[in-house]
Design a protein around this motif. Structure first.
Motif, PDB file in Angstrom:
ATOM      1  N   ARG A 126      60.175  84.711 -13.485  1.00 30.23           N
ATOM      2  CA  ARG A 126      62.075  85.681 -13.528  1.00 30.23           C
ATOM      3  C   ARG A 126      62.617  85.169 -12.559  1.00 30.23           C
ATOM      4  N   GLU A 127      62.233  84.024 -11.647  1.00 27.92           N
ATOM      5  CA  GLU A 127      62.787  83.317 -10.363  1.00 27.92           C
ATOM      6  C   GLU A 127      63.647  82.476 -10.759  1.00 27.92           C
ATOM      7  N   ARG A 128      65.347  83.299 -10.765  1.00 31.11           N
ATOM      8  CA  ARG A 128      66.283  82.646 -11.576  1.00 31.11           C
ATOM      9  C   ARG A 128      66.598  80.872 -10.887  1.00 31.11           C
ATOM     10  N   PRO A 129      66.721  80.042 -11.792  1.00 31.67           N
ATOM     11  CA  PRO A 129      66.660  78.446 -10.953  1.00 31.67           C
ATOM     12  C   PRO A 129      67.775  78.608 -10.469  1.00 31.67           C
ATOM     13  N   THR A 130      68.570  78.286  -9.070  1.00 33.92           N
ATOM     14  CA  THR A 130      69.767  78.066  -8.481  1.00 33.92           C
ATOM     15  C   THR A 130      70.422  76.767  -8.085  1.00 33.92           C
ATOM     16  N   ALA A 131      71.170  75.923  -8.303  1.00 34.97           N
ATOM     17  CA  ALA A 131      71.710  75.070  -8.268  1.00 34.97           C
ATOM     18  C   ALA A 131      71.384  74.692  -7.222  1.00 34.97           C
ATOM     19  N   ARG A 132      71.272  74.585  -5.735  1.00 34.52           N
ATOM     20  CA  ARG A 132      70.322  74.334  -4.742  1.00 34.52           C
ATOM     21  C   ARG A 132      69.373  74.078  -4.925  1.00 34.52           C
ATOM     22  N   ALA A 133      68.376  74.512  -5.210  1.00 35.51           N
ATOM     23  CA  ALA A 133      66.618  74.336  -5.885  1.00 35.51           C
ATOM     24  C   ALA A 133      66.912  72.976  -6.832  1.00 35.51           C
ATOM     25  N   LEU A 134      67.752  72.890  -7.467  1.00 35.54           N
ATOM     26  CA  LEU A 134      67.969  72.208  -8.945  1.00 35.54           C
ATOM     27  C   LEU A 134      68.016  70.573  -7.959  1.00 35.54           C
ATOM     28  N   LEU A 135      69.601  70.667  -7.187  1.00 33.83           N
ATOM     29  CA  LEU A 135      69.958  69.917  -6.613  1.00 33.83           C
ATOM     30  C   LEU A 135      68.529  68.415  -5.353  1.00 33.83           C
ATOM     31  N   ALA A 136      67.863  70.573  -5.017  1.00 36.16           N
ATOM     32  CA  ALA A 136      67.076  69.860  -4.005  1.00 36.16           C
ATOM     33  C   ALA A 136      66.180  69.124  -4.535  1.00 36.16           C
ATOM     34  N   ALA A 137      65.427  69.292  -5.927  1.00 34.19           N
ATOM     35  CA  ALA A 137      64.475  69.083  -6.569  1.00 34.19           C
ATOM     36  C   ALA A 137      64.737  67.282  -6.699  1.00 34.19           C
ATOM     37  N   ILE A 138      66.112  67.071  -7.162  1.00 33.09           N
ATOM     38  CA  ILE A 138      66.604  65.588  -7.922  1.00 33.09           C
ATOM     39  C   ILE A 138      66.807  64.975  -6.586  1.00 33.09           C
ATOM     40  N   ALA A 139      67.486  65.582  -4.987  1.00 36.31           N
ATOM     41  CA  ALA A 139      67.234  64.406  -4.415  1.00 36.31           C
ATOM     42  C   ALA A 139      65.759  64.034  -3.787  1.00 36.31           C
ATOM     43  N   ALA A 140      65.487  65.200  -4.068  1.00 38.20           N
ATOM     44  CA  ALA A 140      63.697  64.575  -3.544  1.00 38.20           C
ATOM     45  C   ALA A 140      63.306  63.631  -3.997  1.00 38.20           C
ATOM     46  N   ALA A 141      63.058  64.065  -5.616  1.00 42.12           N
ATOM     47  CA  ALA A 141      62.754  62.431  -5.912  1.00 42.12           C
ATOM     48  C   ALA A 141      63.180  60.938  -5.798  1.00 42.12           C
ATOM     49  N   PHE A 142      64.570  61.574  -6.003  1.00 43.54           N
ATOM     50  CA  PHE A 142      65.164  60.180  -5.152  1.00 43.54           C
ATOM     51  C   PHE A 142      65.340  59.964  -3.940  1.00 43.54           C
ATOM     52  N   GLY A 143      64.414  60.362  -3.044  1.00 42.81           N
ATOM     53  CA  GLY A 143      64.560  59.686  -1.651  1.00 42.81           C
ATOM     54  C   GLY A 143      63.149  59.220  -1.648  1.00 42.81           C
ATOM     55  N   VAL A 144      62.415  60.136  -2.384  1.00 38.65           N
ATOM     56  CA  VAL A 144      60.977  59.688  -2.395  1.00 38.65           C
ATOM     57  C   VAL A 144      60.959  58.180  -3.352  1.00 38.65           C
ATOM     58  N   SER A 145      61.665  58.148  -3.853  1.00 42.67           N
ATOM     59  CA  SER A 145      61.408  56.581  -5.129  1.00 42.67           C
ATOM     60  C   SER A 145      62.142  55.787  -4.112  1.00 42.67           C
ATOM     61  N   LEU A 146      63.097  55.886  -2.608  1.00 41.84           N
ATOM     62  CA  LEU A 146      63.895  54.947  -1.829  1.00 41.84           C
ATOM     63  C   LEU A 146      62.883  54.603  -0.577  1.00 41.84           C
ATOM     64  N   VAL A 147      61.656  55.810  -0.222  1.00 37.54           N
ATOM     65  CA  VAL A 147      60.823  55.763   0.659  1.00 37.54           C
ATOM     66  C   VAL A 147      59.761  54.434  -0.294  1.00 37.54           C
ATOM     67  N   VAL A 148      58.804  54.298  -1.724  1.00 38.86           N
ATOM     68  CA  VAL A 148      58.085  54.018  -1.886  1.00 38.86           C
ATOM     69  C   VAL A 148      57.885  52.671  -3.251  1.00 38.86           C
ATOM     70  N   LEU A 149      59.407  53.033  -3.891  1.00 41.40           N
ATOM     71  CA  LEU A 149      59.403  52.286  -4.858  1.00 41.40           C
ATOM     72  C   LEU A 149      60.098  50.564  -4.266  1.00 41.40           C
ATOM     73  N   LYS A 150      58.893  49.971  -5.005  1.00 41.03           N
ATOM     74  CA  LYS A 150      59.118  48.249  -5.255  1.00 41.03           C
ATOM     75  C   LYS A 150      60.090  48.057  -5.442  1.00 41.03           C
ATOM     76  N   ALA A 151      61.028  46.449  -5.587  1.00 43.73           N
ATOM     77  CA  ALA A 151      61.444  46.027  -6.654  1.00 43.73           C
ATOM     78  C   ALA A 151      60.761  45.241  -7.498  1.00 43.73           C
ATOM     79  N   GLY A 152      61.078  45.605  -8.872  1.00 45.10           N
ATOM     80  CA  GLY A 152      60.037  44.607  -9.724  1.00 45.10           C
ATOM     81  C   GLY A 152      58.936  45.127 -10.249  1.00 45.10           C
TER      82      GLY A 152
END
Length: 308
Positions: free
Chosen positions: A112-138
């Motif tokens: 019953r932890e109500r999801p907040t917009a901040r938590a959702l945005l933080a989770a999405i931003a974290a995944a995007f940031g990780v992709s920039l750190v580790v994902l290689k072209a191709g």
């Protein structure tokens, strides 16, 4: 430093430690033995904690410990290693970085932890940031690898949320609970490692030192800090510390292994770290008034508060 900040800082040491796993594995351990490595991380650490605490589960905690051990360790490690073998490392890390989104959903359903917009945005931003750190072209995709990576993220997310929901028995500390889970998870990995990889490899002094580090600092201490943090913080707050692991791995790779960090990787690290910080901003329900006064209460809000 406030009490909550101290808890966050100590909990953050767990994913920072996990970021060293890749460097230790590649530089110290025998190659191509990921399941054996998972076994050596979990079972010796769990048995050592059992020997120290001298406490076994009772009643329902036999199956609860087995379930948590399977989700957090026994299923998580093999699925994670399968994803790592089937996918380039960067793709595997990106697939795993969606874990906070699963935790947000499961925490809303079970805690019953109500999801907040901040938590959702933080989770999405974290995944995007990780992709920039580790994902290689191709980078190539593999369906089995992607599914294994997603399953590993779901497994760890479910384990995190259920650890929060079930708490721990009265009079039992987080160190005991950590020993139960690591032992159960290690026992589940053992037959899989034997069937898939065969007999254990011969170990030299370098490999023994590497396994000792992984079992003690990287697993026993790190998982104790992680489960301790789950007890004291919201499940969403804890899981949003996860991006510190690939950030730590990138920094260690640059400092110790000579791996390059370009502008894109640095930008990704900044985004992921910013998302991690945003995920730690206090929200209503993070601590009860009694907890702010130094009392530890039962972690499930539907259970009457009991001082431990």
């Amino acid at each position: 430093m406030s009490r909550r900040t101290a808890v966050i800082a100590l909990t953050a040491l767990a994913p920072v430690s996990w970021g060293s796993t890749y460097a230790v594995t590649t530089e110290f351990l025998p190659p191509d033995r990921p399941l054996f490595t998972g076994l050596m991380r979990a079972l010796p650490a769990g048995l050592a904690l059992l020997a120290i605490t001298r406490t076994l589960p009772r009643g329902a905690w036999w199956w609860k410990s087995a379930a948590l051990g399977a989700l957090n360790i026994g299923a998580f490690f093999p699925l994670l290693f399968l994803a790592a073998y089937r996918l380039p490392g960067g793709v595997a890390a990106v697939v795993g970085s969606v874990g906070p989104l699963f935790v947000v959903a499961l925490a809303a359903l079970l805690l019953r932890e109500r999801p907040t917009a901040r938590a959702l945005l933080a989770a999405i931003a974290a995944a995007f940031g990780v992709s920039l750190v580790v994902l290689k072209a191709g980078a190539a995709l593999d369906l089995v690898g992607v599914l294994a990576g997603l399953a590993s993220a779901v497994s760890m997310s479910a384990g995190t949320v259920l650890t929060k929901r079930w708490g721990r028995p009265e009079g039992v500390g987080p160190l005991v609970l950590t020993g139960w889970q690591l032992s159960a998870g290690g026992l589940l990995i053992a037959p899989v490692a034997l069937l898939v990889e065969g007999a254990p490899p011969a170990l030299d002094g370098r490999a023994i030192a590497g396994y000792a580090y992984l079992a003690l600092a990287n697993t026993a201490v790190a998982y104790w800090l992680w489960f301790r943090g789950i007890e004291r913080l919201t499940a969403t707050s804890v899981t949003l510390l996860g991006p510190l692991s690939p950030i730590s791995a990138a920094v260690i790779g640059w400092a110790a292994l000579g791996q390059a960090l370009g502008p894109v990787q640095l930008a990704g690290m900044a985004i992921a770290f910013g998302a991690t910080l945003a995920g730690q901003l206090p929200s209503r329900g993070t601590f009860s008034p009694a907890e702010r006064n130094g009392q530890e209460l039962s972690v499930d809000p539907r259970i009457p508060a009991v001082r431990r």
